[in-house]
Design a protein around this motif. Structure first.
Motif, PDB file in Angstrom:
ATOM      1  N   MET A  67      -9.458 -17.919 -15.754  1.00 45.90           N
ATOM      2  CA  MET A  67      -9.294 -17.133 -14.534  1.00 45.90           C
ATOM      3  C   MET A  67      -9.165 -15.641 -14.797  1.00 45.90           C
ATOM      4  N   GLN A  68      -9.621 -15.172 -15.937  1.00 43.86           N
ATOM      5  CA  GLN A  68      -9.550 -13.746 -16.249  1.00 43.86           C
ATOM      6  C   GLN A  68     -10.530 -12.978 -15.365  1.00 43.86           C
ATOM      7  N   PRO A  69     -10.039 -11.923 -14.684  1.00 40.74           N
ATOM      8  CA  PRO A  69     -10.957 -11.108 -13.890  1.00 40.74           C
ATOM      9  C   PRO A  69     -11.879 -10.308 -14.796  1.00 40.74           C
ATOM     10  N   ASN A  70     -13.081 -10.047 -14.320  1.00 43.90           N
ATOM     11  CA  ASN A  70     -14.001  -9.243 -15.108  1.00 43.90           C
ATOM     12  C   ASN A  70     -14.956  -8.481 -14.205  1.00 43.90           C
ATOM     13  N   GLY A  71     -15.499  -7.421 -14.716  1.00 46.00           N
ATOM     14  CA  GLY A  71     -16.541  -6.657 -14.047  1.00 46.00           C
ATOM     15  C   GLY A  71     -16.217  -6.237 -12.631  1.00 46.00           C
ATOM     16  N   VAL A  72     -17.117  -6.569 -11.718  1.00 43.54           N
ATOM     17  CA  VAL A  72     -17.022  -6.160 -10.327  1.00 43.54           C
ATOM     18  C   VAL A  72     -15.744  -6.702  -9.685  1.00 43.54           C
ATOM     19  N   TYR A  73     -15.393  -7.940  -9.983  1.00 40.14           N
ATOM     20  CA  TYR A  73     -14.208  -8.546  -9.382  1.00 40.14           C
ATOM     21  C   TYR A  73     -12.943  -7.771  -9.746  1.00 40.14           C
ATOM     22  N   GLU A  74     -12.854  -7.328 -10.989  1.00 42.75           N
ATOM     23  CA  GLU A  74     -11.701  -6.552 -11.439  1.00 42.75           C
ATOM     24  C   GLU A  74     -11.646  -5.208 -10.710  1.00 42.75           C
ATOM     25  N   ALA A  75     -12.772  -4.572 -10.530  1.00 42.56           N
ATOM     26  CA  ALA A  75     -12.824  -3.287  -9.834  1.00 42.56           C
ATOM     27  C   ALA A  75     -12.430  -3.444  -8.367  1.00 42.56           C
ATOM     28  N   VAL A  76     -12.913  -4.489  -7.725  1.00 45.12           N
ATOM     29  CA  VAL A  76     -12.576  -4.730  -6.316  1.00 45.12           C
ATOM     30  C   VAL A  76     -11.086  -5.012  -6.172  1.00 45.12           C
ATOM     31  N   ALA A  77     -10.542  -5.857  -7.049  1.00 41.41           N
ATOM     32  CA  ALA A  77      -9.113  -6.177  -6.995  1.00 41.41           C
ATOM     33  C   ALA A  77      -8.272  -4.924  -7.206  1.00 41.41           C
ATOM     34  N   GLY A  78      -8.664  -4.066  -8.128  1.00 42.97           N
ATOM     35  CA  GLY A  78      -7.939  -2.823  -8.375  1.00 42.97           C
ATOM     36  C   GLY A  78      -7.987  -1.890  -7.174  1.00 42.97           C
ATOM     37  N   SER A  79      -9.133  -1.807  -6.546  1.00 42.98           N
ATOM     38  CA  SER A  79      -9.285  -0.962  -5.363  1.00 42.98           C
ATOM     39  C   SER A  79      -8.411  -1.459  -4.219  1.00 42.98           C
ATOM     40  N   ILE A  80      -8.411  -2.762  -3.996  1.00 44.89           N
ATOM     41  CA  ILE A  80      -7.592  -3.347  -2.926  1.00 44.89           C
ATOM     42  C   ILE A  80      -6.107  -3.113  -3.215  1.00 44.89           C
ATOM     43  N   ALA A  81      -5.689  -3.343  -4.449  1.00 46.77           N
ATOM     44  CA  ALA A  81      -4.282  -3.136  -4.818  1.00 46.77           C
ATOM     45  C   ALA A  81      -3.881  -1.681  -4.601  1.00 46.77           C
ATOM     46  N   GLY A  82      -4.738  -0.750  -4.961  1.00 43.60           N
ATOM     47  CA  GLY A  82      -4.446   0.662  -4.765  1.00 43.60           C
ATOM     48  C   GLY A  82      -4.304   1.030  -3.299  1.00 43.60           C
ATOM     49  N   ARG A  83      -5.158   0.479  -2.461  1.00 44.25           N
ATOM     50  CA  ARG A  83      -5.087   0.767  -1.025  1.00 44.25           C
ATOM     51  C   ARG A  83      -3.821   0.178  -0.402  1.00 44.25           C
ATOM     52  N   ILE A  84      -3.446  -1.019  -0.835  1.00 52.73           N
ATOM     53  CA  ILE A  84      -2.211  -1.634  -0.328  1.00 52.73           C
ATOM     54  C   ILE A  84      -1.017  -0.799  -0.745  1.00 52.73           C
ATOM     55  N   TYR A  85      -0.975  -0.381  -2.003  1.00 53.92           N
ATOM     56  CA  TYR A  85       0.114   0.456  -2.503  1.00 53.92           C
ATOM     57  C   TYR A  85       0.218   1.748  -1.696  1.00 53.92           C
ATOM     58  N   SER A  86      -0.926   2.407  -1.460  1.00 54.23           N
ATOM     59  CA  SER A  86      -0.934   3.658  -0.696  1.00 54.23           C
ATOM     60  C   SER A  86      -0.441   3.443   0.723  1.00 54.23           C
ATOM     61  N   ALA A  87      -0.839   2.341   1.348  1.00 56.94           N
ATOM     62  CA  ALA A  87      -0.398   2.053   2.715  1.00 56.94           C
ATOM     63  C   ALA A  87       1.110   1.872   2.765  1.00 56.94           C
ATOM     64  N   PHE A  88       1.667   1.164   1.790  1.00 55.45           N
ATOM     65  CA  PHE A  88       3.121   0.991   1.756  1.00 55.45           C
ATOM     66  C   PHE A  88       3.817   2.331   1.537  1.00 55.45           C
ATOM     67  N   GLN A  89       3.290   3.149   0.651  1.00 60.08           N
ATOM     68  CA  GLN A  89       3.898   4.443   0.376  1.00 60.08           C
ATOM     69  C   GLN A  89       3.881   5.339   1.613  1.00 60.08           C
ATOM     70  N   MET A  90       2.783   5.338   2.356  1.00 63.65           N
ATOM     71  CA  MET A  90       2.658   6.192   3.535  1.00 63.65           C
ATOM     72  C   MET A  90       3.532   5.709   4.684  1.00 63.65           C
ATOM     73  N   ASN A  91       3.903   4.447   4.721  1.00 63.16           N
ATOM     74  CA  ASN A  91       4.678   3.897   5.824  1.00 63.16           C
ATOM     75  C   ASN A  91       6.165   3.788   5.534  1.00 63.16           C
ATOM     76  N   GLU A  92       6.631   4.365   4.423  1.00 60.96           N
ATOM     77  CA  GLU A  92       8.061   4.368   4.145  1.00 60.96           C
ATOM     78  C   GLU A  92       8.755   5.270   5.153  1.00 60.96           C
ATOM     79  N   PRO A  93       9.972   4.893   5.615  1.00 65.59           N
ATOM     80  CA  PRO A  93      10.667   5.718   6.606  1.00 65.59           C
ATOM     81  C   PRO A  93      10.929   7.142   6.121  1.00 65.59           C
ATOM     82  N   HIS A  94      11.297   7.328   4.879  1.00 63.45           N
ATOM     83  CA  HIS A  94      11.569   8.651   4.314  1.00 63.45           C
ATOM     84  C   HIS A  94      10.542   8.897   3.212  1.00 63.45           C
TER      85      HIS A  94
END
Length: 75
Positions: A34-61
């Motif tokens: 189940m090791q990610p590779n190639g395109v799948y790894e890039a897509v997963a990284g992009s999604i994780a980054g967007r989720i992280y950014s959304a959480f950071q932007m929605n913090e109360p302070h």
């Protein structure tokens, strides 16, 4: 996914041999790598980054963070 073994495994055999290794899954008796590779790894990284950014932007302070610590923008 790549099948790594032609032998069918049951659940007990899988846990005994690969229980602590999260790189493999047992799917319909077949051991799968189940090791990610190639395109799948890039897509997963992009999604994780967007989720992280959304959480950071929605913090109360919302503060800007860097590797050293937290700081506020000067106004």
């Amino acid at each position: 996914m790549i099948c790594t073994s032609s032998k069918q495994l049951n659940f007990a055999e899988f846990i005994t041999q690969y229980g602590d290794n999260t790189s493999y899954e047992l799917i319909d008796g077949e051991l799968r790598d189940m090791q990610p590779n190639g395109v799948y790894e890039a897509v997963a990284g992009s999604i994780a980054g967007r989720i992280y950014s959304a959480f950071q932007m929605n913090e109360p302070h919302h503060h800007h963070q860097n590797l050293v610590g937290t700081f506020r923008c000067a106004t």
